[in-house]
Design a protein around this motif. Sequence first.
Motif, PDB file in Angstrom:
ATOM      1  N   UNK A   1      45.411  36.701  78.901  1.00 54.09           N
ATOM      2  CA  UNK A   1      46.007  37.720  78.039  1.00 54.09           C
ATOM      3  C   UNK A   1      46.710  38.788  78.875  1.00 54.09           C
TER       4      UNK A   1
ATOM      5  N   UNK B   1      47.893  42.807  78.181  1.00 54.49           N
ATOM      6  CA  UNK B   1      47.835  43.964  77.302  1.00 54.49           C
ATOM      7  C   UNK B   1      48.648  45.094  77.927  1.00 54.49           C
TER       8      UNK B   1
ATOM      9  N   UNK C   1      44.341  49.882  74.881  1.00 53.26           N
ATOM     10  CA  UNK C   1      45.139  48.697  75.202  1.00 53.26           C
ATOM     11  C   UNK C   1      45.630  48.026  73.925  1.00 53.26           C
TER      12      UNK C   1
ATOM     13  N   UNK D   1      47.657  44.383  72.519  1.00 50.60           N
ATOM     14  CA  UNK D   1      47.939  42.997  72.871  1.00 50.60           C
ATOM     15  C   UNK D   1      49.439  42.746  73.033  1.00 50.60           C
TER      16      UNK D   1
ATOM     17  N   UNK E   1      49.627  35.873  75.074  1.00 54.08           N
ATOM     18  CA  UNK E   1      48.504  34.968  75.339  1.00 54.08           C
ATOM     19  C   UNK E   1      49.059  33.645  75.846  1.00 54.08           C
TER      20      UNK E   1
ATOM     21  N   UNK F   1      47.697  45.224  81.721  1.00 52.40           N
ATOM     22  CA  UNK F   1      46.394  44.662  82.053  1.00 52.40           C
ATOM     23  C   UNK F   1      46.405  43.155  81.868  1.00 52.40           C
TER      24      UNK F   1
ATOM     25  N   UNK G   1      39.932  34.757  79.907  1.00 48.98           N
ATOM     26  CA  UNK G   1      38.729  34.413  79.153  1.00 48.98           C
ATOM     27  C   UNK G   1      38.011  33.292  79.898  1.00 48.98           C
TER      28      UNK G   1
ATOM     29  N   UNK H   1      33.476  32.572  77.303  1.00 49.20           N
ATOM     30  CA  UNK H   1      34.364  33.172  76.286  1.00 49.20           C
ATOM     31  C   UNK H   1      34.375  34.692  76.341  1.00 49.20           C
ATOM     32  N   UNK H   2      34.081  35.242  77.529  1.00 47.49           N
ATOM     33  CA  UNK H   2      34.196  36.680  77.735  1.00 47.49           C
ATOM     34  C   UNK H   2      35.474  36.963  78.506  1.00 47.49           C
ATOM     35  N   UNK H   3      36.082  38.119  78.253  1.00 51.97           N
ATOM     36  CA  UNK H   3      37.293  38.509  78.960  1.00 51.97           C
ATOM     37  C   UNK H   3      36.927  39.193  80.267  1.00 51.97           C
TER      38      UNK H   3
ATOM     39  N   UNK I   1      38.698  41.363  83.209  1.00 49.77           N
ATOM     40  CA  UNK I   1      39.907  42.183  83.252  1.00 49.77           C
ATOM     41  C   UNK I   1      40.304  42.564  84.672  1.00 49.77           C
ATOM     42  N   UNK I   2      41.606  42.544  84.935  1.00 53.43           N
ATOM     43  CA  UNK I   2      42.127  43.149  86.140  1.00 53.43           C
ATOM     44  C   UNK I   2      42.148  44.664  85.985  1.00 53.43           C
TER      45      UNK I   2
END
Lengths: 115, 109
Positions: B33, B35, B43, B45, B48, B87, B91, B95-97, B99-100
């Motif tokens: 993703x 953002x 953030x 969206x 994707x 950002x 996933x 199924x967790x994101x 993040x950078x």
Amino acid sequence: IAGITQAPTSQILAAGRRMTLRCTQDMRHNAMYWYRQDLGLGLRLIHYSNTAGTTGKGEVPDGYSVSRANTDDFPLTLASAVPSQTSVYFCASSVEETGGTDTQYFGPGTRLTVL
Amino acid sequence: GQNIDQPTEMTATEGAIVQINCTYQTSGFNGLFWYQQHAGEAPTFLSYNVLDGLEEKGRFSSFLSRSKGYSYLLLKELQMKDSASYLCAVRDSNYQLIWGAGTKLIIKP
């Protein structure tokens, strides 16, 4: 209401005090999330809930607790705040569709300062 | 461990094109993703990608190469309102994101 709301917008809190951050969504999303965002770091997941009545721990759960009594509300509680919990807290929600896009939508955030 | 790398800051000129890179090492991959986050805001969206290739959405495009663990966000015809942090999030197998830290994009007239 449209989307996700959070309260309060900002708060200054004395160390050792208990604090609950509120989050409400009206999109009937199954999944909800709490993140913290600190300068120079990515968003970090604190706790999540895939559906009402269930919760799970994220990457940084220590010092925080959550509950999910219904679909719309997902409060985050700091039992005894410490200065390292100073951060911006974002609540997010998603439909919770395994295999789909399952985009997360974010609330406006709560800026918390613990002194 | 899991890692998402993005440049900390980039500067570009209004009307130009900019490419923001993201490399990742995660336990599993179930989509990437992008953002946008304006200062002091939440953030929102943008795009994707789950299959290799380019996804175009107006002035914004996002590219993914799963074999290289690499993505980029391409912004064309830059406008002053594009000044924001971008950002990248992956996933993972749970199924967790992940993040950078985000890339702060500064647009100059």
